[in-house]
Design a protein around this motif. Structure first.
Motif, short mmCIF file in Angstrom:
data_model
loop_
_atom_site.label_atom_id
_atom_site.label_comp_id
_atom_site.label_asym_id
_atom_site.label_seq_id
_atom_site.Cartn_x
_atom_site.Cartn_y
_atom_site.Cartn_z
N LEU A 76 0.83 -1.21 0.00
CA LEU A 76 0.00 0.00 0.00
C LEU A 76 0.86 1.26 0.00
N LEU A 77 1.95 1.26 0.78
CA LEU A 77 2.83 2.43 0.83
C LEU A 77 3.50 2.67 -0.52
N VAL A 78 3.94 1.60 -1.16
CA VAL A 78 4.59 1.75 -2.47
C VAL A 78 3.62 2.29 -3.50
N ILE A 79 2.41 1.76 -3.52
CA ILE A 79 1.40 2.25 -4.48
C ILE A 79 1.07 3.71 -4.20
N LEU A 80 0.91 4.05 -2.93
CA LEU A 80 0.62 5.44 -2.57
C LEU A 80 1.78 6.36 -2.95
N ALA A 81 3.01 5.91 -2.72
CA ALA A 81 4.18 6.71 -3.08
C ALA A 81 4.26 6.92 -4.58
N GLY A 82 3.89 5.90 -5.35
CA GLY A 82 3.89 6.05 -6.80
C GLY A 82 2.84 7.05 -7.28
N ILE A 94 8.43 3.74 -9.53
CA ILE A 94 7.30 2.91 -9.11
C ILE A 94 6.26 2.85 -10.22
N ARG A 95 6.05 3.96 -10.89
CA ARG A 95 5.06 3.99 -11.96
C ARG A 95 5.47 3.11 -13.14
N SER A 96 6.76 3.15 -13.48
CA SER A 96 7.24 2.38 -14.62
C SER A 96 7.41 0.91 -14.30
N THR A 97 7.64 0.57 -13.05
CA THR A 97 7.89 -0.82 -12.67
C THR A 97 6.64 -1.47 -12.10
N VAL A 98 6.15 -0.97 -10.99
CA VAL A 98 5.03 -1.62 -10.30
C VAL A 98 3.71 -1.37 -11.03
N PHE A 99 3.45 -0.14 -11.43
CA PHE A 99 2.17 0.17 -12.06
C PHE A 99 2.02 -0.54 -13.40
N TYR A 100 3.09 -0.58 -14.19
CA TYR A 100 3.01 -1.29 -15.47
C TYR A 100 2.86 -2.79 -15.25
N ALA A 101 3.48 -3.31 -14.22
CA ALA A 101 3.30 -4.73 -13.90
C ALA A 101 1.86 -5.01 -13.49
N LEU A 102 1.26 -4.11 -12.70
CA LEU A 102 -0.14 -4.27 -12.32
C LEU A 102 -1.05 -4.17 -13.54
N LEU A 103 -0.72 -3.27 -14.48
CA LEU A 103 -1.51 -3.15 -15.70
C LEU A 103 -1.40 -4.42 -16.53
N ALA A 104 -0.17 -4.95 -16.65
CA ALA A 104 0.02 -6.19 -17.41
C ALA A 104 -0.77 -7.33 -16.78
N MET A 105 -0.76 -7.41 -15.45
CA MET A 105 -1.50 -8.47 -14.77
C MET A 105 -3.00 -8.29 -14.96
N SER A 106 -3.49 -7.05 -14.93
CA SER A 106 -4.91 -6.80 -15.12
C SER A 106 -5.37 -7.23 -16.52
N LEU A 107 -4.58 -6.88 -17.53
CA LEU A 107 -4.92 -7.27 -18.90
C LEU A 107 -4.87 -8.79 -19.06
N THR A 108 -3.86 -9.41 -18.47
CA THR A 108 -3.74 -10.87 -18.56
C THR A 108 -4.91 -11.56 -17.88
N LEU A 109 -5.29 -11.07 -16.71
CA LEU A 109 -6.43 -11.65 -16.00
C LEU A 109 -7.72 -11.48 -16.79
N SER A 110 -7.89 -10.33 -17.39
CA SER A 110 -9.12 -10.08 -18.16
C SER A 110 -9.25 -11.07 -19.31
#
Length: 290
Positions: free
Chosen positions: A23-29, A75-91
Protein backbone atom coordinates in the motif's frame (compact mmCIF):
# COMPACT_ATOMS: atom_id res chain seq x y z
CA UNK A 1 -14.70 -13.88 3.80
CA UNK A 2 -13.85 -10.31 4.80
CA UNK A 3 -14.18 -11.16 8.50
CA UNK A 4 -11.94 -14.21 8.05
CA UNK A 5 -9.41 -12.08 6.19
CA UNK A 6 -9.28 -9.43 8.92
CA UNK A 7 -9.14 -12.02 11.70
CA UNK A 8 -6.26 -13.88 10.09
CA UNK A 9 -4.51 -10.62 9.22
CA UNK A 10 -4.43 -9.59 12.89
CA UNK A 11 -2.63 -12.85 13.70
CA UNK A 12 -0.05 -12.70 10.91
CA UNK A 13 2.64 -10.06 11.41
CA UNK A 14 4.41 -10.78 8.13
CA UNK A 15 1.15 -10.41 6.19
CA UNK A 16 0.55 -7.06 7.89
CA UNK A 17 4.03 -5.92 6.93
CA UNK A 18 3.59 -7.14 3.35
CA UNK A 19 0.25 -5.38 2.97
CA UNK A 20 1.65 -2.17 4.46
CA UNK A 21 4.62 -2.21 2.06
CA UNK A 22 2.41 -2.78 -0.98
CA UNK A 23 0.00 0.00 0.00
CA UNK A 24 2.83 2.43 0.83
CA UNK A 25 4.59 1.75 -2.47
CA UNK A 26 1.40 2.25 -4.48
CA UNK A 27 0.62 5.44 -2.57
CA UNK A 28 4.18 6.71 -3.08
CA UNK A 29 3.89 6.05 -6.80
CA UNK A 30 0.61 7.96 -7.03
CA UNK A 31 2.03 10.89 -5.04
CA UNK A 32 5.46 10.81 -6.72
CA UNK A 33 5.17 14.30 -8.30
CA UNK A 34 4.60 15.77 -4.84
CA UNK A 35 6.96 13.55 -2.87
CA UNK A 36 9.96 13.68 -5.19
CA UNK A 37 12.37 16.46 -4.17
CA UNK A 38 13.72 16.96 -7.73
CA UNK A 39 12.93 16.38 -11.38
CA UNK A 40 13.81 12.70 -11.97
CA UNK A 41 15.30 13.29 -15.43
CA UNK A 42 17.07 16.60 -14.76
CA UNK A 43 20.84 16.14 -15.10
CA UNK A 44 23.62 18.09 -13.37
CA UNK A 45 27.02 16.65 -14.21
CA UNK A 46 28.77 18.76 -11.62
CA UNK A 47 26.62 17.14 -8.90
CA UNK A 48 27.13 13.51 -9.89
CA UNK A 49 27.95 10.86 -7.28
CA UNK A 50 26.82 13.07 -4.41
CA UNK A 51 26.60 11.37 -1.03
CA UNK A 52 23.22 11.26 0.76
CA UNK A 53 22.30 14.65 2.19
CA UNK A 54 19.26 16.73 3.09
CA UNK A 55 19.09 18.01 -0.50
CA UNK A 56 19.60 14.55 -2.02
CA UNK A 57 18.45 11.97 0.57
CA UNK A 58 19.79 9.01 -1.45
CA UNK A 59 22.52 10.89 -3.29
CA UNK A 60 22.85 11.34 -7.06
CA UNK A 61 23.74 9.02 -9.93
CA UNK A 62 26.34 9.22 -12.70
CA UNK A 63 24.47 12.08 -14.39
CA UNK A 64 23.75 14.04 -11.22
CA UNK A 65 20.10 13.01 -11.07
CA UNK A 66 18.36 12.61 -7.72
CA UNK A 67 18.16 8.88 -6.93
CA UNK A 68 15.22 9.25 -4.55
CA UNK A 69 13.19 11.11 -7.19
CA UNK A 70 13.97 8.47 -9.80
CA UNK A 71 13.11 5.72 -7.33
CA UNK A 72 9.71 7.27 -6.61
CA UNK A 73 8.85 7.83 -10.28
CA UNK A 74 10.22 4.38 -11.05
CA UNK A 75 7.30 2.91 -9.11
CA UNK A 76 5.06 3.99 -11.96
CA UNK A 77 7.24 2.38 -14.62
CA UNK A 78 7.89 -0.82 -12.67
CA UNK A 79 5.03 -1.62 -10.30
CA UNK A 80 2.17 0.17 -12.06
CA UNK A 81 3.01 -1.29 -15.47
CA UNK A 82 3.30 -4.73 -13.90
CA UNK A 83 -0.14 -4.27 -12.32
CA UNK A 84 -1.51 -3.15 -15.70
CA UNK A 85 0.02 -6.19 -17.41
CA UNK A 86 -1.50 -8.47 -14.77
CA UNK A 87 -4.91 -6.80 -15.12
CA UNK A 88 -4.92 -7.27 -18.90
CA UNK A 89 -3.74 -10.87 -18.56
CA UNK A 90 -6.43 -11.65 -16.00
CA UNK A 91 -9.12 -10.08 -18.16
CA UNK A 92 -8.18 -12.17 -21.21
CA UNK A 93 -7.56 -15.34 -19.19
CA UNK A 94 -10.78 -15.07 -17.19
CA UNK A 95 -12.88 -14.39 -20.29
CA UNK A 96 -11.47 -17.35 -22.21
CA UNK A 97 -11.51 -19.62 -19.15
CA UNK A 98 -15.16 -18.89 -18.41
CA UNK A 99 -16.20 -19.33 -22.04
CA UNK A 100 -14.35 -22.64 -22.16
CA UNK A 101 -15.75 -23.91 -18.86
CA UNK A 102 -19.34 -22.92 -19.56
CA UNK A 103 -19.57 -23.73 -23.27
CA UNK A 104 -17.84 -27.12 -23.17
CA UNK A 105 -17.78 -29.36 -26.23
CA UNK A 106 -15.77 -28.31 -29.27
CA UNK A 107 -15.34 -24.77 -27.99
CA UNK A 108 -13.74 -26.04 -24.81
CA UNK A 109 -11.56 -28.46 -26.79
CA UNK A 110 -10.34 -25.77 -29.18
CA UNK A 111 -9.56 -23.24 -26.45
CA UNK A 112 -7.79 -25.77 -24.21
CA UNK A 113 -5.64 -27.07 -27.09
CA UNK A 114 -4.66 -23.45 -27.75
CA UNK A 115 -3.69 -23.17 -24.07
CA UNK A 116 -1.66 -26.36 -24.33
CA UNK A 117 0.29 -24.93 -27.25
CA UNK A 118 1.06 -21.72 -25.36
CA UNK A 119 1.97 -23.57 -22.15
CA UNK A 120 4.38 -25.86 -24.00
CA UNK A 121 6.89 -23.00 -24.26
CA UNK A 122 8.84 -21.61 -21.28
CA UNK A 123 7.11 -18.36 -20.35
CA UNK A 124 10.17 -16.21 -19.66
CA UNK A 125 11.90 -17.36 -22.83
CA UNK A 126 8.80 -16.61 -24.90
CA UNK A 127 8.44 -13.13 -23.42
CA UNK A 128 12.11 -12.38 -24.08
CA UNK A 129 11.79 -13.67 -27.66
CA UNK A 130 8.62 -11.67 -28.35
CA UNK A 131 10.08 -8.44 -26.98
CA UNK A 132 13.25 -9.06 -28.99
CA UNK A 133 11.16 -9.43 -32.16
CA UNK A 134 8.72 -6.59 -31.46
CA UNK A 135 11.43 -4.22 -30.26
CA UNK A 136 12.11 -2.40 -26.98
CA UNK A 137 9.35 -0.51 -25.20
CA UNK A 138 6.94 -0.98 -22.33
CA UNK A 139 4.01 -1.43 -24.73
CA UNK A 140 5.67 -4.45 -26.28
CA UNK A 141 6.40 -5.88 -22.82
CA UNK A 142 2.71 -5.58 -21.91
CA UNK A 143 1.71 -7.29 -25.14
CA UNK A 144 4.24 -10.09 -24.65
CA UNK A 145 3.18 -10.73 -21.04
CA UNK A 146 -0.50 -10.96 -22.02
CA UNK A 147 0.20 -13.23 -25.01
CA UNK A 148 2.32 -15.63 -22.94
CA UNK A 149 0.51 -15.70 -19.59
CA UNK A 150 -3.18 -15.70 -20.55
CA UNK A 151 -3.21 -19.46 -21.19
CA UNK A 152 -2.21 -20.38 -17.64
CA UNK A 153 -4.94 -18.20 -16.12
CA UNK A 154 -7.51 -19.42 -18.64
CA UNK A 155 -6.85 -23.04 -17.67
CA UNK A 156 -7.02 -22.28 -13.94
CA UNK A 157 -10.27 -20.30 -14.26
CA UNK A 158 -11.75 -22.96 -16.53
CA UNK A 159 -11.07 -25.59 -13.85
CA UNK A 160 -12.74 -23.45 -11.19
CA UNK A 161 -15.76 -22.77 -13.40
CA UNK A 162 -16.23 -26.45 -14.20
CA UNK A 163 -15.97 -27.29 -10.50
CA UNK A 164 -18.86 -24.98 -9.61
CA UNK A 165 -21.10 -25.50 -12.66
CA UNK A 166 -21.98 -28.94 -11.29
CA UNK A 167 -23.16 -27.61 -7.95
CA UNK A 168 -26.86 -28.07 -7.16
CA UNK A 169 -27.68 -24.36 -6.95
CA UNK A 170 -26.23 -23.79 -10.43
CA UNK A 171 -28.16 -26.73 -11.86
CA UNK A 172 -31.32 -25.40 -10.22
CA UNK A 173 -30.75 -22.00 -11.84
CA UNK A 174 -30.40 -23.72 -15.21
CA UNK A 175 -33.58 -25.75 -14.67
CA UNK A 176 -35.70 -22.70 -13.86
CA UNK A 177 -34.49 -21.01 -17.04
CA UNK A 178 -31.95 -18.52 -15.78
CA UNK A 179 -29.85 -17.04 -18.58
CA UNK A 180 -26.15 -17.98 -18.85
CA UNK A 181 -25.24 -14.35 -18.17
CA UNK A 182 -27.24 -14.40 -14.93
CA UNK A 183 -25.66 -17.68 -13.82
CA UNK A 184 -22.15 -16.38 -14.50
CA UNK A 185 -22.80 -13.08 -12.76
CA UNK A 186 -24.59 -14.42 -9.68
CA UNK A 187 -23.18 -17.90 -9.15
CA UNK A 188 -19.88 -18.43 -11.00
CA UNK A 189 -18.06 -15.11 -10.94
CA UNK A 190 -18.34 -14.48 -7.16
CA UNK A 191 -16.74 -17.83 -6.26
CA UNK A 192 -13.91 -17.36 -8.74
CA UNK A 193 -12.95 -13.90 -7.47
CA UNK A 194 -10.97 -15.34 -4.55
CA UNK A 195 -9.11 -17.74 -6.84
CA UNK A 196 -8.35 -14.94 -9.30
CA UNK A 197 -7.09 -12.67 -6.52
CA UNK A 198 -4.74 -15.33 -5.16
CA UNK A 199 -3.36 -16.16 -8.60
CA UNK A 200 -2.76 -12.51 -9.48
CA UNK A 201 -1.18 -11.56 -6.15
CA UNK A 202 1.14 -14.56 -6.23
CA UNK A 203 2.24 -13.88 -9.83
CA UNK A 204 2.64 -10.09 -9.74
CA UNK A 205 6.13 -10.46 -8.24
CA UNK A 206 7.32 -12.45 -11.25
CA UNK A 207 5.88 -9.83 -13.61
CA UNK A 208 7.73 -7.06 -11.73
CA UNK A 209 10.95 -9.07 -12.04
CA UNK A 210 10.30 -9.59 -15.76
CA UNK A 211 9.68 -5.89 -16.41
CA UNK A 212 12.81 -4.94 -14.46
CA UNK A 213 14.91 -7.63 -16.14
CA UNK A 214 13.90 -6.55 -19.63
CA UNK A 215 14.61 -2.92 -18.78
CA UNK A 216 17.97 -3.99 -17.33
CA UNK A 217 18.76 -5.62 -20.69
CA UNK A 218 17.69 -2.51 -22.60
CA UNK A 219 14.47 -4.02 -23.96
CA UNK A 220 12.00 -2.38 -21.59
CA UNK A 221 11.47 1.17 -20.43
CA UNK A 222 13.99 3.35 -22.21
CA UNK A 223 16.15 6.05 -20.54
CA UNK A 224 15.82 8.73 -19.37
CA UNK A 225 12.46 7.51 -18.03
CA UNK A 226 13.16 6.21 -14.50
CA UNK A 227 12.57 2.49 -14.01
CA UNK A 228 14.16 0.28 -11.37
CA UNK A 229 15.60 -2.15 -13.91
CA UNK A 230 17.32 0.49 -16.04
CA UNK A 231 18.50 2.23 -12.86
CA UNK A 232 20.28 -1.03 -12.00
CA UNK A 233 21.70 -1.20 -15.51
CA UNK A 234 23.10 2.34 -15.29
CA UNK A 235 24.56 1.62 -11.83
CA UNK A 236 26.18 -1.55 -13.15
CA UNK A 237 28.45 0.49 -15.42
CA UNK A 238 30.07 2.17 -12.41
CA UNK A 239 29.58 -0.56 -9.81
CA UNK A 240 33.34 -0.98 -9.23
CA UNK A 241 33.85 2.67 -8.26
CA UNK A 242 30.38 3.34 -6.82
CA UNK A 243 28.73 0.05 -5.77
CA UNK A 244 26.27 1.84 -3.49
CA UNK A 245 24.36 3.11 -6.55
CA UNK A 246 22.94 -0.38 -7.07
CA UNK A 247 21.42 -0.62 -3.61
CA UNK A 248 18.33 1.66 -3.84
CA UNK A 249 16.76 0.13 -6.95
CA UNK A 250 17.97 -3.39 -6.14
CA UNK A 251 16.53 -3.32 -2.62
CA UNK A 252 13.31 -1.77 -3.91
CA UNK A 253 12.78 -4.68 -6.32
CA UNK A 254 13.57 -7.28 -3.65
CA UNK A 255 11.28 -5.69 -1.06
CA UNK A 256 8.24 -5.19 -3.29
CA UNK A 257 8.50 -8.68 -4.80
CA UNK A 258 8.83 -10.24 -1.33
CA UNK A 259 5.82 -8.20 -0.15
CA UNK A 260 3.61 -9.38 -3.02
CA UNK A 261 4.71 -12.99 -2.52
CA UNK A 262 4.02 -12.78 1.21
CA UNK A 263 0.60 -11.30 0.54
CA UNK A 264 -0.16 -14.03 -1.98
CA UNK A 265 0.78 -16.76 0.51
CA UNK A 266 -1.41 -15.15 3.15
CA UNK A 267 -4.42 -14.96 0.82
CA UNK A 268 -3.93 -18.60 -0.12
CA UNK A 269 -3.95 -19.56 3.55
CA UNK A 270 -7.13 -17.56 4.17
CA UNK A 271 -9.00 -19.19 1.31
CA UNK A 272 -7.58 -22.69 1.85
CA UNK A 273 -7.67 -23.60 5.59
CA UNK A 274 -6.23 -27.07 4.83
CA UNK A 275 -3.12 -25.49 3.34
CA UNK A 276 -2.82 -23.19 6.37
CA UNK A 277 -3.12 -26.11 8.78
CA UNK A 278 -0.53 -28.12 6.85
CA UNK A 279 1.97 -25.26 6.88
CA UNK A 280 1.46 -24.61 10.58
CA UNK A 281 1.83 -28.33 11.31
CA UNK A 282 5.03 -28.48 9.27
CA UNK A 283 6.49 -25.42 10.97
CA UNK A 284 5.64 -26.88 14.39
CA UNK A 285 7.41 -30.14 13.55
CA UNK A 286 10.43 -28.23 12.31
CA UNK A 287 10.59 -26.23 15.54
CA UNK A 288 10.37 -29.42 17.64
CA UNK A 289 13.05 -31.18 15.61
CA UNK A 290 15.31 -28.12 15.91
Amino acid sequence: MVKVFLRQLRRDGFAQLSLAIVLLVILAGILAPWLAPHDPIETAIRLRYQSPSLLYPLGTDNLGRCILSRLLFGIRSTVFYALLAMSLTLSVGCLIGMISGIAGGKTDELLMRSCDIMLSFPGEVMILALVGVLGPGIENILLAVVLVKWAWYARMIRGTVMQYTHRNYVRYAQVIGASPQHIVKKHILPVTVAEITILATSDIGSVILMVSALSFLGLGVQPPTPEWGNMLSEARNVMVMHPALMLPSGLAIVIIVAAFNGLGDFLRDVVDPVNRYYRQHQSGETAQNG
